[in-house]
Design an enzyme around this catalytic site. Structure first.
Site, PDB file in Angstrom:
ATOM      1  N   LYS A 108       1.001  -1.195  -0.314  1.00  0.00           N
ATOM      2  CA  LYS A 108      -0.442  -0.258   0.076  1.00  0.00           C
ATOM      3  C   LYS A 108       1.106   1.537   0.645  1.00  0.00           C
ATOM      4  O   LYS A 108       1.807   1.290   0.505  1.00  0.00           O
ATOM      5  CB  LYS A 108      -1.443   0.239   1.303  1.00  0.00           C
TER       6      LYS A 108
ATOM      7  N   SER B 157      -9.634   1.556   2.486  1.00  0.00           N
ATOM      8  CA  SER B 157      -8.668   2.327   1.649  1.00  0.00           C
ATOM      9  C   SER B 157      -7.818   1.470   1.044  1.00  0.00           C
ATOM     10  O   SER B 157      -7.017   2.488  -0.040  1.00  0.00           O
ATOM     11  CB  SER B 157      -8.186   3.256   2.569  1.00  0.00           C
TER      12      SER B 157
ATOM     13  N   SER C 174     -10.201  -0.978   6.768  1.00  0.00           N
ATOM     14  CA  SER C 174      -9.447  -0.726   5.830  1.00  0.00           C
ATOM     15  C   SER C 174      -8.667  -1.611   4.925  1.00  0.00           C
ATOM     16  O   SER C 174      -8.456  -1.675   3.863  1.00  0.00           O
ATOM     17  CB  SER C 174      -8.462   0.527   5.819  1.00  0.00           C
TER      18      SER C 174
END
Lengths: 465, 475, 99
Positions: free
Chosen positions: B74, B149, B173
């Site tokens: 990420k 996210s 997330s």
């Protein structure tokens, strides 16, 4: 006049408060930084154990309650502050309460002494070099994250002299605990003064905070100036505004830096990246037991060596401030007068920036020789100066410098020569003109280039009279 | 191929890590234009690292349990010299001069990071639509969002580009995108994985965790990155849990509570999926019961005060002085305002404002202070529930993947998609999302298993049971 | 309803160093009020005597030894800074004093 002081002291740790960068003064800009003290995204703080110990030492020396505490973030935007928040302590500081006794017999209350991190430093370029009209500023983060303890006093001081005494005493304590080097001129000890005035018995007046106090002298002058300014303002029908004022050492005046229009909103909240700080009671006890006597006690102990003789306060301050108690004690143990030992320690050692290379036993030896009359005062000071610079053996220095007393035959011969060269003066001396003894001492001294001992010359002259 | 299979073959010399990496890079190249999964592909250094893994194998050394496994990171995880933007314009071009602990540990386990995955800006969002670099699409249906996210990490695994990716979970997330993309996602106990090098959103809630196609891969990845780190003061003491060893431990005798508040309001298919997973667990020997923890209903409100409050402070440092974007201004304050106004997107601004307000003088006690007390209330409620249950079961998200644009203009609707995942972040406990069942459009759903602090071994064992029961009729 | 006003939002934007257009001020006021309204269920609770939780885990005191380790080489971060100058970070003139 009512004065309260906020003193920030940098702590003498090897590394910074929340990272392993060196805590050292004077390095090339931005060479003692890492992701943590630069506030880079993703970095996290880890508390320095030594900073905690030094904070505990300060709290213990100030008679504070040392206990469980937490860290908060104080949020404000400023380029010196890499994260745009400062990690500080808020409603639960590590040290709460306490007091400090001044040498004038008064006691100043301590509100708190808490841990926080220092900021970086800006240099202002263009314009006059002052911040506001600079074209731009350059930021160095070497100092960012250096551990600080902020010591907040109660508004207990009533004169510029008391404010000076408070900082002098606090500085001595900080040095004695090993927490600080106490160097105001390098900024490792920084003082802000809150000054207000009122009629006797009236409630506290509006206060102004004075910054940029880089020495004890600045502090005393600035507080005196500011109180006078406020009194004149009020007598002229004006009102004191709450504001921050800047002390200008050159002009000897304070001037407005910033008016507190609305209370700053720092949005304090618990620092989520740090856990609670609960000092271990065993650690607190160990630090308390290891602290040793504080400067006030040490001054009293040294003064008592003089057995009633008056010792000036600044001599005691100098000896204690430079940590020379042991030197004085060593000399007194060899039957040197305490007043002489204190004076020599204050003037010859502390005056030359600390004891340098000299050891207590060498100091005592020099003073013992002076007391015995084999070294003159001038010679003793010269030997001490050499010891401070490079150490060494007292006997060797005395011999090399030609301070060793002349043997009796050499002295006798020199006196005989002086008598032979000045028959008229000798006759007058023998006839009872005592003051001519000094004339012959001078002649002998000149002939021996100062090696002769004045007392021995006098004795020799007397024996021939 | 899954991660553990790849690692086994690379370790035995049967396959080269270079060829595995080349395959991953080819798969990324094939679909990245359409799906916008990776914001930065690190091809050259990945191949170099893969070659080093192969060299280690050739020299008779074991490169680790993730030998040669391509992984996605990420874009809020720092890796030295690799762009890290957090999906934000304000960090465009920033290359961190250091590497996150979790990434260091992946590297030490032989994994091969192939690039940075797209995300909601600063992890603020539930659909990966708030990224400054455009939305990521769900590989299973590109008109839908992948969740967020960590939507880029989820899409990277779901599209077969990499078998494993790391995400971060502040309010769901990892778990919510895992559910929406048909993957396994773990939110570890707070402190189990070091946050050092994870760009902070909300420090007291953030945790790094894996997304993978199987429970075993997720467990192995978490085992590789977990364990104490002295660089994170909130890191739990002790080594990583032995997750792989517990995978086939089963659930016989386990007491599992189905939490009413973690199902209510969900789509009927989601409710059915949770019931189906419960049946699978019961069939494997667990004792299922229904429980109610009404305090969990307070979670969303508390979260949307606490997380923005911490974020408002964490995101202050994006000021144009030391790194990232700067927009010129005639004095420092103008420069700050110009930089931050241009650099942050609307959702980030909204949360910074919300958090600043919640902490400001006069409102602190009413909002932030009260939310911290609610957090206490929720933790105590969880503790009571765990007194009579080993694990809890609920839904991960209220629905299957929704359409791009469906919620992006309605912040409150978007926030509600985290309602089942948020309580675990507030309590600091562990949770795992496992695919189970499908929604009205045939897209995958996830069920969520929750456990107390450091219950990861139990959780992966139960998750493996649910995973194995996925194909059972009626599920 | 939350008591949040447009002026509050403008003040918060100043504190957060953000500029909002008139349209954004209106929109954000409405959206933030909606979130705060949702939070009213919390405000209604009587939580007197409940201790706040700022940390999900209580680890006790965590410290590190006072040891110096090398930091970053200056070029590793300064060359990528918005405006490096003379080994430091240049910023436009500073009008406010440090608090």
């Amino acid at each position: 006049m009512v004065v309260g002081l906020e003193v920030h002291t940098e702590l003498l740790t090897a590394s910074k408060m929340f990272c392993s960068c060196a805590n050292a003064f004077g390095a090339e800009p931005n060479t003692q930084v890492c992701p943590v003290c630069l506030g880079l995204p993703g970095s996290l703080p880890v508390l320095n154990a030594r900073a905690v110990e030094l904070a505990v030492a300060i709290g213990t020396a100030l008679h504070s309650r040392v206990g469980a505490s937490t860290f908060h973030r104080k949020n404000y935007f400023y380029p010196d502050m890499p994260k745009d928040f400062q990690i500080s302590q808020y409603d639960r500081p590590i040290n709460e309460g306490g007091y400090l006794d001044l040498s004038d017999g008064s006691r100043v209350g301590i509100v708190r002494a808490h841990l926080e991190e220092d900021t970086g430093k800006s240099t202002h370029l263009g314009g006059t070099g002052r911040m506001h009209d600079a074209e731009r500023s350059l930021v160095d983060y070497n100092r960012a994250g250096v551990p600080l303890v902020e010591i907040v006093s109660e508004p207990d001081m009533r004169s510029p002299e008391q404010a000076r005494l408070y900082v002098a005493e606090l500085r001595a304590i900080l040095i004695a605990t090993g927490a600080s080097d106490g160097r105001m001129e390098e900024g490792s000890l920084r003082v802000d003064a809150n000054v207000s005035v009122r009629l006797p018995g009236a409630p506290l007046g509006t206060r102004c905070e004075i910054k940029n106090l880089n020495s004890l002298r600045s502090l005393q002058r600035a507080v005196a100036y500011e109180a006078e300014r406020q009194i004149e303002l009020i007598l002229a029908g004006g009102q004191v505004r709450q504001e921050t004022r800047h002390w200008d050492e050159g002009s000897g005046e304070t001037s407005t830096m910033r008016v507190k229009e609305e209370a700053e909103d720092y949005r304090y909240f618990r620092e989520p990246d740090l856990t609670d700080l609960v000092p271990d009671p065993a650690m607190i006890a160990r630090i308390r037991d290891g602290l040793g006597p504080m400067p006030a006690q040490r001054r009293a102990a040294l003064a008592s060596l003089a057995r009633g003789a008056v010792v000036p306060g600044d001599v005691l301050d100098a000896v204690v401030g430079a940590g020379l108690d042991g030197f004085v004690e060593a000399a007194v143990a060899r039957d040197v007068e305490a007043t002489v030992a204190l004076s020599r320690a204050a003037n010859e050692l502390a005056g030359l920036d600390g004891p340098g290379q000299v050891r207590p036993d060498a100091f005592a030896e020099v003073l013992a020789r002076e007391a015995a009359g084999t070294l003159s005062a001038t010679q003793a000071k010269a030997v001490l100066a050499e010891l401070v610079r490079g150490g060494g053996e007292v006997a060797e220095i005395v011999e090399r410098r030609g301070f060793a007393p002349m043997n009796a035959d050499d002295l006798s011969g020199t006196v005989s020569q002086a008598v032979a060269e000045h028959p008229d003066e000798w006759a007058r001396y023998r006839a009872g003109e005592d003051k001519l003894a000094q004339f012959f001492v001078g002649v002998v001294m000149k002939a021996t280039r100062g090696r002769a001992n004045g007392q021995q010359v006098l004795a020799e002259l007397e024996s021939r009279r | 191929m899954n991660a553990l299979e790849i690692a086994a073959r690379v370790r035995s010399g049967e396959r080269s890590a270079v060829s595995v990496t080349e395959e991953a890079l080819t798969a990324i190249a094939a679909r990245n234009g359409e799906l916008n999964v990776f914001v930065h592909v690190e091809g050259e250094s990945a191949l170099e690292r893969a070659a080093a893994v192969d060299a280690a194998v050739a020299a008779g050394r074991d490169p680790g349990i993730l030998a040669g496994v391509p992984v996605g990171l990420k874009d809020n995880l720092c890796q030295t010299g690799v762009p890290t933007t957090c999906g934000s314009r304000i960090l465009s071009g920033w290359r961190p001069p250091y590497t996150a602990t979790a990434v260091e540990r992946l590297l030490a386990a032989g994994a091969v990071p192939v690039g940075k995955t797209n995300m909601d800006e600063f992890a603020m969002g539930s659909s990966t639509e708030t990224s400054a670099y455009g939305p990521t699409r769900n590989p299973l249906n590109p008109t839908r969002v992948p969740g967020g996210s960590s939507g880029g990490s989820a899409a990277a695994v779901a599209a077969g580009m990499v078998p494993v990716a790391l995400g971060s979970d502040t309010g769901g997330s990892i778990r919510q995108p895992a559910a929406l993309c048909g993957l396994v996602g773990i939110k570890p106990t707070y402190g189990l994985v070091s946050r050092y090098g994870l760009v902070a959103f909300a420090s007291s809630l953030d945790q790094i965790g894996p997304l993978a196609r199987s429970v075993a891969d997720a467990a192995a990845s978490l085992e590789a990155i977990a364990g104490h780190d002295p660089r994170d003061s909130t890191s739990l003491p002790g080594p990583a849990p032995a997750l792989i060893a517990h995978l086939d431990q089963g659930v016989a005798g386990r007491r599992i509570g189905i939490v009413r508040e973690l199902v209510e309001g969900a789509d009927p298919e989601v409710v059915a999926a949770v019931a189906g997973a419960a049946e699978v667990l019961a069939a494997a020997g667990a004792t299922l019961s229904e429980v109610s923890i009404p305090e969990l209903r307070l979670g969303l409100s508390a979260y949307y005060l606490i997380a923005p409050a911490e974020a408002s402070s964490n995101l202050a440092r994006y000021d144009g002085v030391r790194f990232g974007l700067r927009v010129a201004g005639s004095d420092i304050t103008e420069m700050y305002v110009a930089t931050r106004t241009a650099g942050f997107g609307a959702e980030v601004k909204r949360r910074i404002m919300l958090g600043t307000y919640a902490l400001s003088a006069g409102y602190y006690d009413a909002y932030y202070g009260q939310a911290l007390k609610v957090r206490t209330v929720m933790i105590e409620a969880f503790e009571r529930a765990y007194a009579s249950a080993d694990l809890l079961l609920g839904a991960t998200a209220p629905s299957e993947a929704f359409a791009l644009g469906a919620k992006v203009s309605d912040p409150m609707a978007m926030y509600l998609s985290d309602v089942f995942t948020i309580p675990t972040n507030l309590s600091g406990h562990a949770a795992i999302s496992v695919p189970f069942g499908s929604g009205a459009s045939g897209l995958p759903l996830g069920v969520q298993l929750l456990g107390p602090a450091r219950s990861e071994e139990r959780l992966v064992a139960a998750a493996a049971v649910v995973e194995a029961g996925r194909g059972v009729p009626g599920a | 309803m939350s008591e949040l006003t447009r002026d509050d939002v403008a003040k918060v934007a100043r504190l957060a160093r953000l500029h909002l257009t008139e349209e954004e001020l209106d929109r954000f006021t409405g959206q933030l009020a909606q979130v705060l309204d949702h939070a009213n269920d919390l405000r209604a609770l009587d939580l007197t005597g409940v201790a706040p939780t700022a940390h999900p885990v209580d680890l006790g005191t965590v410290v590190r030894a006072d040891e110096v380790r090398p930091g970053l080489v200056r070029d590793a971060f300064l060359s990528a800074a918005p405006q490096p100058e003379d080994g430091r970070f240049a910023v436009p003139r500073i009008l406010g004093e440090e608090p």
